[in-house]
Design an enzyme around this catalytic site. Structure first.
Site, mmCIF file in Angstrom:
data_model
loop_
_atom_site.group_PDB
_atom_site.id
_atom_site.type_symbol
_atom_site.label_atom_id
_atom_site.label_comp_id
_atom_site.label_asym_id
_atom_site.label_seq_id
_atom_site.Cartn_x
_atom_site.Cartn_y
_atom_site.Cartn_z
ATOM 1 N N HIS A 150 0.844 -1.192 0.000
ATOM 2 C CA HIS A 150 0.000 0.000 0.000
ATOM 3 C C HIS A 150 0.883 1.247 0.000
ATOM 4 O O HIS A 150 1.671 1.445 0.909
ATOM 5 C CB HIS A 150 -0.906 0.020 1.237
ATOM 6 C CG HIS A 150 -2.074 -0.911 1.129
ATOM 7 N ND1 HIS A 150 -3.186 -0.799 1.904
ATOM 8 C CD2 HIS A 150 -2.295 -1.961 0.304
ATOM 9 C CE1 HIS A 150 -4.049 -1.744 1.575
ATOM 10 N NE2 HIS A 150 -3.525 -2.471 0.612
ATOM 11 N N PRO A 167 -3.279 0.653 18.901
ATOM 12 C CA PRO A 167 -3.087 0.124 17.543
ATOM 13 C C PRO A 167 -3.210 1.157 16.417
ATOM 14 O O PRO A 167 -2.899 0.846 15.271
ATOM 15 C CB PRO A 167 -4.197 -0.933 17.416
ATOM 16 C CG PRO A 167 -5.201 -0.591 18.457
ATOM 17 C CD PRO A 167 -4.457 0.066 19.564
ATOM 18 N N LYS A 209 1.823 -0.010 14.925
ATOM 19 C CA LYS A 209 3.251 -0.073 15.251
ATOM 20 C C LYS A 209 3.673 -1.258 16.132
ATOM 21 O O LYS A 209 4.859 -1.590 16.195
ATOM 22 C CB LYS A 209 3.663 1.225 15.977
ATOM 23 C CG LYS A 209 3.671 2.453 15.087
ATOM 24 C CD LYS A 209 4.938 2.511 14.259
ATOM 25 C CE LYS A 209 4.828 3.399 13.052
ATOM 26 N NZ LYS A 209 4.567 2.702 11.792
ATOM 27 N N TYR A 213 4.663 6.442 9.572
ATOM 28 C CA TYR A 213 3.748 5.321 9.312
ATOM 29 C C TYR A 213 4.471 4.202 8.555
ATOM 30 O O TYR A 213 4.282 3.013 8.856
ATOM 31 C CB TYR A 213 2.520 5.808 8.534
ATOM 32 C CG TYR A 213 1.405 4.789 8.481
ATOM 33 C CD1 TYR A 213 0.420 4.752 9.465
ATOM 34 C CD2 TYR A 213 1.342 3.846 7.453
ATOM 35 C CE1 TYR A 213 -0.587 3.796 9.439
ATOM 36 C CE2 TYR A 213 0.332 2.888 7.416
ATOM 37 C CZ TYR A 213 -0.630 2.872 8.409
ATOM 38 O OH TYR A 213 -1.629 1.931 8.377
ATOM 39 N N TYR A 239 -8.697 5.612 7.699
ATOM 40 C CA TYR A 239 -8.716 5.983 9.120
ATOM 41 C C TYR A 239 -9.695 7.138 9.248
ATOM 42 O O TYR A 239 -9.478 8.190 8.645
ATOM 43 C CB TYR A 239 -7.337 6.452 9.600
ATOM 44 C CG TYR A 239 -6.313 5.346 9.763
ATOM 45 C CD1 TYR A 239 -5.550 4.898 8.693
ATOM 46 C CD2 TYR A 239 -6.087 4.782 11.011
ATOM 47 C CE1 TYR A 239 -4.593 3.901 8.868
ATOM 48 C CE2 TYR A 239 -5.129 3.783 11.189
ATOM 49 C CZ TYR A 239 -4.394 3.353 10.111
ATOM 50 O OH TYR A 239 -3.449 2.359 10.280
#
Ligand code: FAD
Ligand code: DHB
Length: 382
Positions: A65, A285, A289, A377, A193
């Site tokens: 991704h 979460p 990570k 990220y 998100y």
């Protein structure tokens, strides 16, 4: 101690460095493999697995991704990791990584003790460390040069560090995530998100016919008290309208609630014991990570042990905790930032709401802000 991702990867790295080791796991192999947990791995983590010869199935069945969608009150924008930092993440479930690690370890005939009860640590500061355990009613023990505590947040290792030495840093969040796994096509080809006044939501996936969704819930929510329809209705309300309209629903094949917590225990070493992964730290979460941090810890630990056995020097080993903690705290910060920006806090006033709005508005409009998010990220170097 612990045959989760941290313990099993450490074992692999050590065998590659020709360092003998035994993994002692409290549960059965089937039990560990069935635990549904993380889904996203950083580029450094997938590179590491590949370099160990553990990337074949990941590269075949996982999904790269290059960005994610962030949504605020149903209005989405995309953060393009590839354009910003030329890095990506891999969507490949922890359950699959765990299977790959066990297949490789068991296949090579390496010693892994499953179903070990009453695991106890001895002689940590006396230069003769060992562990004892009971398996199927029989007591056994293993002498070692060093012990690695990879036994997760509920394990015993961390508690071997004396109270007056151990410092704990903790933030408990007043909410959890309810997660659902369903055999339906993912609503989007990338993760979403979503911040929404009703609470956070996350759309994730495992493969083209397996979706993973989460919604923020109260910490004491009983997953069994929610019907699938209630879950889908609530998810639809929180995600962008286009996604809500195209969402394909179906029966849940797993539904559970995870509490959210930030936690770090220092030091990560005591005598001849070294802690790694969830045994030493927990992140909420939101930043994806936890698993990645477990892997960077054991990477540092292997480097230090390899130096110790090849040169006799304990310099890197003595500095293991400090080295690992520098990366741990940065992931704790990033996960806390993502959590604070995207969740609904019951005690938040109008000022806090404006801060969240402004944080998201800044992220949506600033290449610098998006670059910082993309860098974290996709994973800081280790
Ligand atoms: P663990 O995976 O906890 O492994 C520890 C192992 O030690 C276990 O197999 C356990 O059975 C064993 N053990 C425990 N006690 C003993 C003992 N006394 N003796 C021997 N063995 C023992 N991270 C993400 O990035 N994204 C997510 O979506 C996500 N979801 C999560 C959901 C849940 C419910 C949980 C608990 C964690 C989640 N995480 C997530 C975090 C991620 O899964 C963990 O960070 C990761 O599993 C850490 O690996 P570990 O090997 O350090 O610990
Ligand atoms: C998943 C879990 C996460 O915590 C996250 O940030 C992204 C994905 C998942 O389970 O797919």
């Amino acid at each position: 101690m612990g045959g989760g991702p941290a313990g099993m990867l450490l074992s692999h790295l050590l065998w590659r460095a020709e360092i003998d080791n035994v993994v002692v796991e409290q549960r059965s192999r089937d039990y560990v493999e069935a635990r549904i947990r993380a889904g996203v791995i950083e580029q450094g983590t997938s590179d590491l697995l590949r370099s160990l010869g553990l990337g074949t199935r990941m590269d075949r069945e996982g999904f790269v991704h290059g960005g994610v969608t962030i949504s605020n009150a149903r209005s989405p924008f995309r953060v393009d990791f590839m354009a910003l930092v030329n890095r990506a993440v891999m969507v490949y479930g922890q359950t699959e990584i765990q299977k790959d690690l066990y297949d490789a370890g068991v296949g090579a005939g390496r010693p892994i003790v499953f179903e070990a009860e009453n695991v106890q640590l001895h002689g940590l500061t006396e230069g003769n460390p060992s562990i004892s355990y009971v398996r199927h009613g029989e007591t056994a023990s293993i002498d070692a040069d060093y012990l690695a505590g990879c036994d997760g947040f509920h394990g015993v290792s961390r508690h071997a560090v004396p109270h007056d030495v151990r410092q704990e840093f903790e933030r408990l969040y007043p909410f959890g995530w309810m997660g659902v796994l369903s055999e339906t096509p993912p609503v989007s080809h990338e993760l979403i998100y979503a911040r929404h006044p009703r609470g956070f939501a996350l759309c994730s996936m495992r493969n083209p016919m397996l979706s993973r969704y989460y919604i923020q819930c109260t910490a004491d929510t009983d997953a069994a008290s929610w019907t699938d329809d209630q879950f889908w209705d609530e998810l639809r309300r929180r995600i962008p309208e286009e996604a809500a309209t195209s969402l394909v629903t179906g029966p849940s094949i797993e539904k559970s609630v995870t509490p959210l917590r930030s936690y770090v225990a220092e030091p990560m070493q005591w005598g001849n014991l070294f802690l790694a992964g969830d045994a030493a730290h927990i992140v909420p979460p939101t930043g994806a990570k936890g698993l990645n941090l477990a892997f960077s810890d054991v990477y540092y630990l292997t480097e230090a042990l390899a130096e110790r056995y090849s040169t006799g020097s304990t310099t890197a080993l003595d500095g293991y905790g400090a080295t690992a903690l520098r990366r741990v705290w940065k992931a704790v910060r990033f996960s806390w930032w993502m959590t604070a920006m995207l969740h609904t806090f019951d005690d938040a006033g109008e000022f806090e709401h404006r801060m969240q709005e402004t944080e998201l508005d800044y992220l949506a409009g600033s290449e610098a802000a998006q670059t910082a998010m993309a860098e974290n990220y996709t994973g800081l170097p280790f």
